[in-house]
Design an enzyme around this catalytic site. Structure first.
Site, mmCIF file in Angstrom:
data_model
loop_
_atom_site.group_PDB
_atom_site.id
_atom_site.type_symbol
_atom_site.label_atom_id
_atom_site.label_comp_id
_atom_site.label_asym_id
_atom_site.label_seq_id
_atom_site.Cartn_x
_atom_site.Cartn_y
_atom_site.Cartn_z
ATOM 1 N N GLY A 163 0.684 -1.118 -0.029
ATOM 2 C CA GLY A 163 0.098 -0.018 0.013
ATOM 3 C C GLY A 163 0.953 1.462 -0.302
ATOM 4 N N ASP A 190 10.090 -7.068 1.618
ATOM 5 C CA ASP A 190 9.304 -7.823 2.890
ATOM 6 C C ASP A 190 10.040 -9.422 3.218
ATOM 7 O OD1 ASP A 190 6.934 -6.796 4.360
ATOM 8 O OD2 ASP A 190 6.827 -9.016 4.817
ATOM 9 N N CYS A 218 2.101 1.953 13.492
ATOM 10 C CA CYS A 218 0.014 1.695 12.941
ATOM 11 C C CYS A 218 0.169 1.503 14.830
ATOM 12 C CB CYS A 218 -0.359 1.332 12.510
ATOM 13 S SG CYS A 218 -0.057 -0.688 11.980
#
Length: 393
Positions: free
Chosen positions: A214, A233, A334
């Site tokens: 994203g 990743d 987050c």
């Protein structure tokens, strides 16, 4: 389905959500989707009602409930109309029994409320973590501009120039603009975090924890498809989702690299001291996303939180190796916990004396330590900590 049957279905789902939370199993949205697939007799209104009941109970209960029935009974204190549905009717829940367990109302388990309070998240700001999230999109500037984009609904203009907000549940993924890659679903806070990277066309940029990509796609748009953008990743499944998304978005500069945990430099060694910018969207507790995944509050433990913090420290040290003199490193989580935000960034600067904090200029957020914090209560976004550091030449 009768109203009572809907309540019992929600109770059955909650039983599975609670067990999954204890054992780090499937998330609530997947459990609900599996229930819907297995119970095709339930119409769309039934499925929606059952889903809302289950999520209402999750949001209402602080500590992990004893079971789904205890969680649903807790809702009776707020919604008395549910009480008459515990009548023992066919497919419905049995009558209430004297002394049976009822879950406690609250935002999160007590230990976690203490950690939130230590990070100055209390009262209304803590309660906002259990509110319902809107749906934000980013207009993909590789294919469109916000002012010229025609959508089935206009959306609310937000602080960033290409951000729009819609009501939660708006079917944007069915719109032509989504299928054609002109818009991407992305929380406004996530978009703001990407803007802190301040990437430019022609740069070499590494999205170190790219996941499904994203933020990678947002970076590609900001770079105008010029330069070099490496998406890495350790999760093969999530990283595999990036290529079709990039194709839809028209993002052509992305290179994927699968990393071996603990041996990341084996795949990134040629990039040592080469990057203009490294974005670290680090794995974390996800406290800032509870509006979307409220059961995550039951999945977190002190030990898991400590492991997240250690991973974040390692990623910051790894990212620092990849930045060239004059370059920058952007750290994002987050989470609203200082354990995963301000404390981690302060520890990084303390342990890397050549680096300098470089507070980004963000349209929303409040200063926290040497970075900024975005929150649902103050900013209407998911919760984020965002900080930037600069490596002098």
């Amino acid at each position: 389905m009768t109203p009572a049957a809907r309540v019992q279905a929600a109770i059955d789902i909650l039983d599975r959500v609670i067990e999954a939370a204890k054992g780090q199993g499937a998330p609530a949205d997947r459990i609900i989707a599996e229930w819907a697939k297995a119970n095709r007799y339930a119409g769309s209104k039934d499925r929606r009602a059952v889903r809302e009941l289950a999520y209402d109970a999750i949001r209402h209960c602080g500590e992990v409930p004893a079971n789904g029935r205890a969680a649903m009974l807790a809702l009776l204190a707020r919604d008395e109309t549910l009480a008459v549905l515990f009548d023992g009717s066919k497919y419905g829940p049995g009558p209430r029994q004297e002394g049976e367990p009822v879950a406690e109302a609250g935002v999160a388990p007590a230990w976690l409320m203490e950690r939130l309070a230590a990070s100055d998240i209390e009262g209304d700001e803590a309660a906002a973590l259990m509110s319902r999230a809107p749906l934000d999109v980013r207009v993909n500037t590789l294919k469109a501009e916000r002012d010229a984009l025609e959508l089935p609904e206009p959306g609310e203009a937000l602080a960033l120039s290409q951000a729009l907000r819609f009501d939660g549940g708006t079917p944007v993924e069915q719109w032509d603009a989504y299928r054609e890659g002109r818009i991407e679903v992305q929380d406004h806070g996530s978009q703001i975090a990407c803007s802190a990277a301040r990437v430019l066309p022609g740069e070499t940029v590494i999205d170190l924890c790219a996941g499904a990509g994203g933020k990678t796609l947002a970076l590609a748009a900001a770079m105008e498809n010029r330069g070099r953008l490496i998406a890495s990743d350790t999760d093969r499944r999530r990283l595999s989702q990036l290529a079709p998304r990039a194709q839809r978005a028209g993002a052509t500069i992305i290179e994927e690299r699968l990393l071996d945990p603990g041996k990341e430099m084996a795949a990134l060694g040629d990039l040592e001291a080469q990057a203009d910018c490294v974005l670290i969207d680090a794995p974390c507790s996800g406290v800032g996303t509870w509006r979307r995944k409220p059961e995550a509050k039951w999945r977190l433990t002190p030990d898991r939180l400590a492991r997240f913090a250690a991973t974040q420290d390692n990623l910051l040290s790894l990212g620092a190796k990849l930045v060239k003199p004059g370059g920058r490193l952007v750290f994002v989580t987050c989470s609203l916990l200082d354990d995963e935000g301000a404390d981690r960034f302060a520890a990084f600067l303390q342990g890397h004396e050549t680096w300098r904090g470089d507070a980004p200029d963000l349209p929303l957020g409040r200063a926290r330590g040497q970075g900024f914090r975005l929150s649902p209560f103050h900013d209407g976004t998911d919760g984020f900590f965002v900080a930037r550091a600069h490596l002098p030449c």
